[in-house]
Design a protein around this motif. Sequence first.
Motif, PDB file in Angstrom:
ATOM      1  N   GLU A  24      35.677  53.241  33.567  1.00 55.15           N
ATOM      2  CA  GLU A  24      34.478  52.468  33.232  1.00 55.15           C
ATOM      3  C   GLU A  24      34.157  51.542  34.392  1.00 55.15           C
ATOM      4  OE1 GLU A  24      34.357  51.911  28.419  1.00 55.15           O
ATOM      5  OE2 GLU A  24      35.571  50.485  29.574  1.00 55.15           O
ATOM      6  N   VAL A  25      32.882  51.149  34.481  1.00 58.22           N
ATOM      7  CA  VAL A  25      32.482  50.254  35.568  1.00 58.22           C
ATOM      8  C   VAL A  25      31.262  49.449  35.149  1.00 58.22           C
ATOM      9  CG1 VAL A  25      31.044  52.023  36.660  1.00 58.22           C
ATOM     10  CG2 VAL A  25      31.901  50.111  38.025  1.00 58.22           C
ATOM     11  N   CYS A  26      31.195  48.230  35.655  1.00 56.90           N
ATOM     12  CA  CYS A  26      30.013  47.379  35.462  1.00 56.90           C
ATOM     13  C   CYS A  26      29.747  46.660  36.781  1.00 56.90           C
ATOM     14  CB  CYS A  26      30.261  46.373  34.355  1.00 56.90           C
ATOM     15  SG  CYS A  26      28.876  45.253  34.055  1.00 56.90           S
ATOM     16  N   VAL A  27      28.515  46.787  37.283  1.00 53.23           N
ATOM     17  CA  VAL A  27      28.141  46.202  38.573  1.00 53.23           C
ATOM     18  C   VAL A  27      27.188  45.040  38.350  1.00 53.23           C
ATOM     19  CG1 VAL A  27      26.900  46.651  40.738  1.00 53.23           C
ATOM     20  CG2 VAL A  27      28.517  48.339  39.849  1.00 53.23           C
ATOM     21  N   PHE A  28      27.380  43.974  39.113  1.00 55.14           N
ATOM     22  CA  PHE A  28      26.502  42.804  39.004  1.00 55.14           C
ATOM     23  C   PHE A  28      26.480  42.070  40.339  1.00 55.14           C
ATOM     24  CE2 PHE A  28      29.971  39.737  38.841  1.00 55.14           C
ATOM     25  CZ  PHE A  28      31.025  40.491  38.345  1.00 55.14           C
ATOM     26  N   GLY A  29      25.580  41.101  40.440  1.00 58.66           N
ATOM     27  CA  GLY A  29      25.454  40.321  41.664  1.00 58.66           C
ATOM     28  C   GLY A  29      26.136  38.972  41.534  1.00 58.66           C
ATOM     29  N   GLU A  30      26.740  38.543  42.636  1.00 59.47           N
ATOM     30  CA  GLU A  30      27.332  37.210  42.709  1.00 59.47           C
ATOM     31  C   GLU A  30      26.635  36.420  43.804  1.00 59.47           C
ATOM     32  OE1 GLU A  30      31.638  38.481  43.079  1.00 59.47           O
ATOM     33  OE2 GLU A  30      31.812  36.882  41.592  1.00 59.47           O
ATOM     34  N   PRO A  31      26.515  35.100  43.631  1.00 56.30           N
ATOM     35  CA  PRO A  31      25.880  34.281  44.671  1.00 56.30           C
ATOM     36  C   PRO A  31      26.598  34.422  46.011  1.00 56.30           C
ATOM     37  CG  PRO A  31      26.141  33.024  42.649  1.00 56.30           C
ATOM     38  CD  PRO A  31      26.917  34.289  42.459  1.00 56.30           C
ATOM     39  N   ASP A  32      25.805  34.513  47.074  1.00 55.40           N
ATOM     40  CA  ASP A  32      26.350  34.647  48.422  1.00 55.40           C
ATOM     41  C   ASP A  32      25.529  33.732  49.326  1.00 55.40           C
ATOM     42  OD1 ASP A  32      27.879  37.138  50.276  1.00 55.40           O
ATOM     43  OD2 ASP A  32      26.491  35.750  51.233  1.00 55.40           O
ATOM     44  N   GLY A  33      26.205  32.798  50.002  1.00 55.43           N
ATOM     45  CA  GLY A  33      25.497  31.814  50.804  1.00 55.43           C
ATOM     46  C   GLY A  33      24.670  32.403  51.919  1.00 55.43           C
ATOM     47  N   LYS A  34      25.079  33.560  52.432  1.00 58.60           N
ATOM     48  CA  LYS A  34      24.344  34.170  53.544  1.00 58.60           C
ATOM     49  C   LYS A  34      23.339  35.209  53.076  1.00 58.60           C
ATOM     50  CE  LYS A  34      25.003  36.505  57.998  1.00 58.60           C
ATOM     51  NZ  LYS A  34      25.985  36.976  58.990  1.00 58.60           N
ATOM     52  N   TRP A  35      23.758  36.084  52.140  1.00 59.72           N
ATOM     53  CA  TRP A  35      22.926  37.226  51.751  1.00 59.72           C
ATOM     54  C   TRP A  35      22.105  36.978  50.494  1.00 59.72           C
ATOM     55  CZ3 TRP A  35      22.582  40.381  55.621  1.00 59.72           C
ATOM     56  CH2 TRP A  35      23.658  40.508  56.507  1.00 59.72           C
ATOM     57  N   GLY A  36      22.282  35.827  49.868  1.00 59.08           N
ATOM     58  CA  GLY A  36      21.585  35.564  48.618  1.00 59.08           C
ATOM     59  C   GLY A  36      22.432  35.997  47.443  1.00 59.08           C
ATOM     60  N   GLU A  37      22.727  37.283  47.371  1.00 60.03           N
ATOM     61  CA  GLU A  37      23.646  37.838  46.387  1.00 60.03           C
ATOM     62  C   GLU A  37      24.462  38.933  47.047  1.00 60.03           C
ATOM     63  OE1 GLU A  37      20.635  38.933  43.315  1.00 60.03           O
ATOM     64  OE2 GLU A  37      21.975  37.885  41.954  1.00 60.03           O
ATOM     65  N   SER A  38      25.656  39.161  46.553  1.00 64.05           N
ATOM     66  CA  SER A  38      26.461  40.291  47.004  1.00 64.05           C
ATOM     67  C   SER A  38      26.849  41.121  45.793  1.00 64.05           C
ATOM     68  CB  SER A  38      27.712  39.815  47.750  1.00 64.05           C
ATOM     69  OG  SER A  38      28.534  39.028  46.919  1.00 64.05           O
ATOM     70  N   VAL A  39      27.195  42.377  46.036  1.00 66.27           N
ATOM     71  CA  VAL A  39      27.471  43.320  44.959  1.00 66.27           C
ATOM     72  C   VAL A  39      28.950  43.267  44.569  1.00 66.27           C
ATOM     73  CG1 VAL A  39      27.415  45.740  44.269  1.00 66.27           C
ATOM     74  CG2 VAL A  39      25.629  44.829  45.769  1.00 66.27           C
ATOM     75  N   THR A  40      29.206  43.114  43.272  1.00 76.67           N
ATOM     76  CA  THR A  40      30.562  43.151  42.734  1.00 76.67           C
ATOM     77  C   THR A  40      30.631  44.228  41.663  1.00 76.67           C
ATOM     78  OG1 THR A  40      31.015  40.813  43.165  1.00 76.67           O
ATOM     79  CG2 THR A  40      32.315  41.867  41.440  1.00 76.67           C
ATOM     80  N   ALA A  41      31.734  44.980  41.657  1.00 80.08           N
ATOM     81  CA  ALA A  41      31.956  46.005  40.642  1.00 80.08           C
ATOM     82  C   ALA A  41      33.223  45.688  39.870  1.00 80.08           C
ATOM     83  CB  ALA A  41      32.065  47.381  41.285  1.00 80.08           C
ATOM     84  N   ALA A  42      33.119  45.609  38.552  1.00 82.32           N
ATOM     85  CA  ALA A  42      34.284  45.482  37.676  1.00 82.32           C
ATOM     86  C   ALA A  42      34.666  46.888  37.230  1.00 82.32           C
ATOM     87  CB  ALA A  42      33.956  44.606  36.472  1.00 82.32           C
ATOM     88  N   VAL A  43      35.896  47.295  37.518  1.00 83.41           N
ATOM     89  CA  VAL A  43      36.320  48.680  37.303  1.00 83.41           C
ATOM     90  C   VAL A  43      37.523  48.737  36.373  1.00 83.41           C
ATOM     91  CG1 VAL A  43      37.320  50.719  38.431  1.00 83.41           C
ATOM     92  CG2 VAL A  43      35.441  49.479  39.522  1.00 83.41           C
ATOM     93  N   VAL A  44      37.441  49.606  35.378  1.00 85.57           N
ATOM     94  CA  VAL A  44      38.594  49.982  34.573  1.00 85.57           C
ATOM     95  C   VAL A  44      39.095  51.309  35.133  1.00 85.57           C
ATOM     96  CG1 VAL A  44      39.448  50.582  32.278  1.00 85.57           C
ATOM     97  CG2 VAL A  44      37.680  48.827  32.536  1.00 85.57           C
ATOM     98  N   ALA A  45      40.296  51.296  35.681  1.00 87.56           N
ATOM     99  CA  ALA A  45      40.812  52.483  36.359  1.00 87.56           C
ATOM    100  C   ALA A  45      41.489  53.442  35.389  1.00 87.56           C
ATOM    101  CB  ALA A  45      41.792  52.072  37.446  1.00 87.56           C
TER     102      ALA A  45
END
Length: 500
Positions: free
Chosen positions: A427-448
């Motif tokens: 399973e996976v869920c992707v969302f954005g996290e605040p990033d001081g340079k890029w505005g947001e960065s991509v994070t993926a929560a993964v159930v392996a």
Amino acid sequence: MNVGAFLTKAARLHPAKIAVADGGIRLRCDEMNARAAAFAAGLSLRGYAPGDRVVLFMPNRADYLVALFGLFKGGFVAVPANAKLHASELGFIVGHCGARAVVCSEKSRAVVAAALAGLPGVDQIDADGAGAGSFAAVVEGGRPQAAADAEVAPDDLAWIFYTSGTTGRPKGAMLSHRNLSAMTMNALADVCDFQPEDVVLHVAPLSHGSGLYALPSIARGATNLIAGGSFDPDECLRTIARERVTIIAFLAPTMIHMLLEADPALKVPELRRVPYGGAPIDPGLAEAAIARFGPVFAQLYGQGESPMTITGLRPQDHRGRALLSAGTVRTDVEVRLVDEAGGPVPEGAEGEICVRGEVVMRGYWNDPAADAKALKAGWLHTGDIGRFEDGYLYLLSRMNDVIISGGSNIYPREIEDVLMLHPAVREVCVFGEPDGKWGESVTAAVVAAAPVGADELQEFCRRHIASFKKPKRIAFVEALPKNAYGKIVRREVKAALSGG
């Protein structure tokens, strides 16, 4: 009016003025106009008909604008695509819009060849080649037949802007000659009064905002200076000083951040306007940029469906609480906020941002379901939530969870679909996290489902989608929170892993 007439009239008024410059290439207005008209005629001689779609897939270069205006002049439809796309992503766009051809460069040949492998009958027009199917051959073949701009109806298509949503595949926003004319006039009225004396630098992709703002620039006979390759802030400032640049066509806030990190000894006294947008800007970043470069910044809030034109901040508005806003409503559009039922909300309350005006797209290419959701009674429903305060629009959240990183939209569902192809991902869920340079960065929560490392999954993503979309961080979790219907609750995942 055919928007190709912007170049036709500029050539008539300013024939000897440099219209586009790229390294050693310098095309005068009359030369660019003749070359664009010849490209249009060359396509017609090869059996292309008005309304045919042609994808532009190459980095910034002089012939990008020649091709763009040639397509307008011939009544064809330009489909600019981000030059960083993966072959599978490009192949979808080409197939979805039924393109007759893809114009590419030496750098993009391999990606185009891979994208067209399963799409027989699509021409590959090589901007750097010299053979019978090259851009040069099309232009030279059309020179004797070059004619006046094609007659078009105001609502005839001119540009298909591929945007997307959280449901997966991109959608093609259909922009007509009327839409692009309205956008151009709005830009001249509210953003920047381009003049023949201006030198306009294009450092952002011409497939997006920078290319759209080539229209008002060309219309006024300004010089368009093309910068290709990756963005180098020091080189950008040296170019501005050397070429006496007065306007940067468009920047993402990330690029402004990078300019602030450039050598402080580099001065750009002639710079007078810098439109920016694509993501929120941090007030501290805006204040630092103004302190260094002066009151030259104009913010844009728009969408591909309403290009460059919903609200904005003028240079004089860049102060105090207004810096937290998306600005005031543009002159030629209406904006209202509605509740979930589509009714108006009280003054000061939050609601979905809806837009009406000549700039709003005709609809989505071959997607009536998306049309029905986005266009209702003449209003474009943006999917963004906002609130008005003292005439300024404040963006509160996005209904569709789009991640905006470095000014580019990244769609969680697209990345989730790729990660689920990996046998070690359950399973996976992707969302954005605040990033001081890029505005947001991509994070993926993964159930392996099996032992796997973050590096392996990031490399797997890189092989299937554009590199800038791959997760910057992968968090392995035991389980993902779900609602009563078994659907992953993205906001709870984000709250647990990033604190909000």
